[in-house]
Design an enzyme around this catalytic site. Structure first.
Site: not given
Length: 157
Positions: A77, A113, A128
């Protein structure tokens, strides 16, 4: 056995219906780490590589990642986040950066999450930024550390 909530009676994936859930304060903390070479670790510690302040950029990436969770994880959500905290701890002897992301909201579903996505994106950003020096970096131990609130209550790893 617990029922998986993202599947209906016929086994089809769906977004969980949270309409009848009560709004409550919800907090989640996730953690993870990235291990690297001494050369990469020294660059990270200096905070002034040619790409800039690596941990500062990773902090912003973790915040952005947490905020974008519902765009990345199909059945999550979209949530309004009240607060997000990103912390780093450097383990010099092993050239490891530990990262923790804590997310708070008031809503009908948890922020586990969002915390996990923040850690993942933050650690990927460290990778990175330093991959030109060390392609053998290893991200590990990404996990939910704790959560509070909601129907399932408190969890501590």
């Amino acid at each position: 056995m617990s029922k998986l909530t993202h599947f209906d009676e016929s086994g089809q994936a769906h977004m969980v219906d949270v309409a009848d859930k009560k709004i409550s304060k919800r907090t989640a903390m996730a953690g993870g780490a990235i291990q690297m070479s001494q050369e990469a670790f020294e660059l990270l510690k200096k905070g002034n590589s040619h790409k800039g302040d690596i941990l500062g950029i990773a902090r912003i990436a973790a915040i952005q990642g947490s905020k974008q969770t519902s765009n990345l994880i199909p059945l999550c959500h979209p949530l309004s986040l009240n607060h997000l905290k990103v912390e780093f701890e450097l383990e010099e002897s092993k050239h490891i950066v530990h990262m923790r992301v804590t997310v708070d909201t008031e809503g009908k579903t948890g922020v586990e999450m969002e915390a996990l996505t923040g850690v993942s994106v933050g650690l990927l950003t460290v990778y990175d930024m330093l991959k030109a020096v060390d392609k053998r970096m290893v991200m590990h131990n990404i996990h939910l550390v704790s959560k509070k609130g909601g129907k399932s209550g408190e969890f501590n790893f």
